[in-house]
Design an enzyme around this catalytic site. Structure first.
Site, short mmCIF file in Angstrom:
data_model
loop_
_atom_site.label_atom_id
_atom_site.label_comp_id
_atom_site.label_asym_id
_atom_site.label_seq_id
_atom_site.Cartn_x
_atom_site.Cartn_y
_atom_site.Cartn_z
N ASN A 42 12.17 31.84 147.54
CA ASN A 42 12.27 32.51 148.83
C ASN A 42 11.24 32.01 149.85
O ASN A 42 11.38 32.27 151.06
CB ASN A 42 12.12 34.03 148.68
CG ASN A 42 13.31 34.67 148.00
OD1 ASN A 42 13.20 35.71 147.36
ND2 ASN A 42 14.49 34.05 148.14
N ASP A 56 20.74 41.43 145.24
CA ASP A 56 21.28 40.34 146.04
C ASP A 56 22.26 40.86 147.10
O ASP A 56 22.97 41.83 146.87
CB ASP A 56 22.00 39.35 145.12
CG ASP A 56 22.25 38.01 145.79
OD1 ASP A 56 21.61 37.74 146.81
OD2 ASP A 56 23.09 37.24 145.28
#
Length: 309
Positions: free
Chosen positions: A85, A37
């Protein structure tokens, strides 16, 4: 001149700390999963395009695979692209797809991958991915299918909830078709219906970027195994080997704590059983007693030895 000296001292300090951390390691996890991340936030912090954040993050990924090979870790799973995503802007998605395609093909052809005998697999709803990415997946899997020294699972179009729901549907269909008796459903049944990929449970989850959550990642393989978790603030492109070694240390501490807990439960068993059951209970205790702190171990041995005689 002062800046050069400061950088030299920082490099020396980093190297010394890295050596210290490595000397402290007494064991490593078999399976490490990484939530990579912070690529976009890193790019914003540096004042560069988001694409550069992803590119530098890909370099960190390559470095971590090298660290895993050095530490004899058997399996790595990378959270590369989640089902969520797909909601990102098209330009970002397409760049990530291009990068994934490039890296998969490069990995499949890299000498270091073949020397380390890395087996590459993709896990997730891969049919949702563009054809060029699916082609790269097929290529990488074919090129490395013969290896088993280090298993690399690349989670693409992956969602843990979707994986479990899919397994539940497959089991329900098998029961409805009369192919499976509900009484025969067990953990192995569920595992056979999960995505093909991980060969063993997750021992350690690493997440960069400051968030302390596992984001729907490998719920069966990680949460079911009570995997250790290591959350750290560096964004993924900033993640260093000392951060990884700290994560391994967290796993070691978690394992030591868990062994001690099991040992104490065994002590409670010995103290609770009747004399007729004591011999068997002592056998159970012997499997865990070494995990106790020395003072507790000595006290337990003093307490139960006279009874055993």
């Amino acid at each position: 001149m002062l800046r050069v000296m400061r950088e030299r001292i920082e490099r020396w300090g980093y190297a010394a700390y890295e050596r210290l951390l490595q000397r402290e390691l007494s064991g490593t996890p078999s399976h490490v999963a990484a939530i990579m991340d912070g690529n976009r936030r890193y790019a914003r912090k540096q004042g560069v395009e988001t694409t550069q954040g992803h590119s530098e993050g890909a370099e960190t990924t390559e470095a971590m695979l090298h660290w895993c090979d050095e530490l004899d870790i058997d399996e790595v799973t990378l959270y590369t692209f989640s089902t969520e995503n797909f909601d990102r802007p098209e330009e970002q998605r397409e760049y990530i797809f291009d990068l994934v395609e490039e890296k998969l093909r490069n990995f499949a052809d890299a000498d270091r991958v073949h020397e380390a005998e890395v087996c590459i697999r993709a896990i997730g709803e891969t049919e949702m991915l563009p054809e060029r990415v699916r082609g790269a997946i097929d290529y990488a899997q074919r090129r490395t299918a013969q290896y088993d020294r280090l298993n690399l699972n690349v989670a693409l179009a992956y969602g843990g909830r979707a994986e479990l729901l899919g397994a539940a549907r497959d089991i329900a269909e098998a029961v409805d078709a009369g192919e499976l008796d509900p009484e025969d459903i067990d953990a192995d049944t569920v595992e056979r219906c999960l995505y093909e990929g991980p060969t063993c449970d997750v021992d350690l989850i690493v997440r960069t970027g400051g968030d302390e959550r596992t984001s729907n990642f490998l719920p069966w393989h990680a949460n079911g195994n009570e995997a250790a978790t290591f959350f750290c603030t560096p964004y993924w492109p900033e993640f260093r080997k000392i951060d990884f070694l700290r994560a391994i240390r967290t796993y070691q501490n978690r394992e030591a704590s868990w062994r001690t807990t099991r040992a104490r439960r065994a002590v409670s068993l010995v103290q609770a059983v009747e004399d007729a059951e004591l011999s068997k209970a002592r056998q159970v205790l012997g499997r865990f007693c070494d995990a106790l702190p020395s003072k507790e171990r000595a006290a337990v041995e003093d307490d139960i030895e006279p009874v055993a005689d």
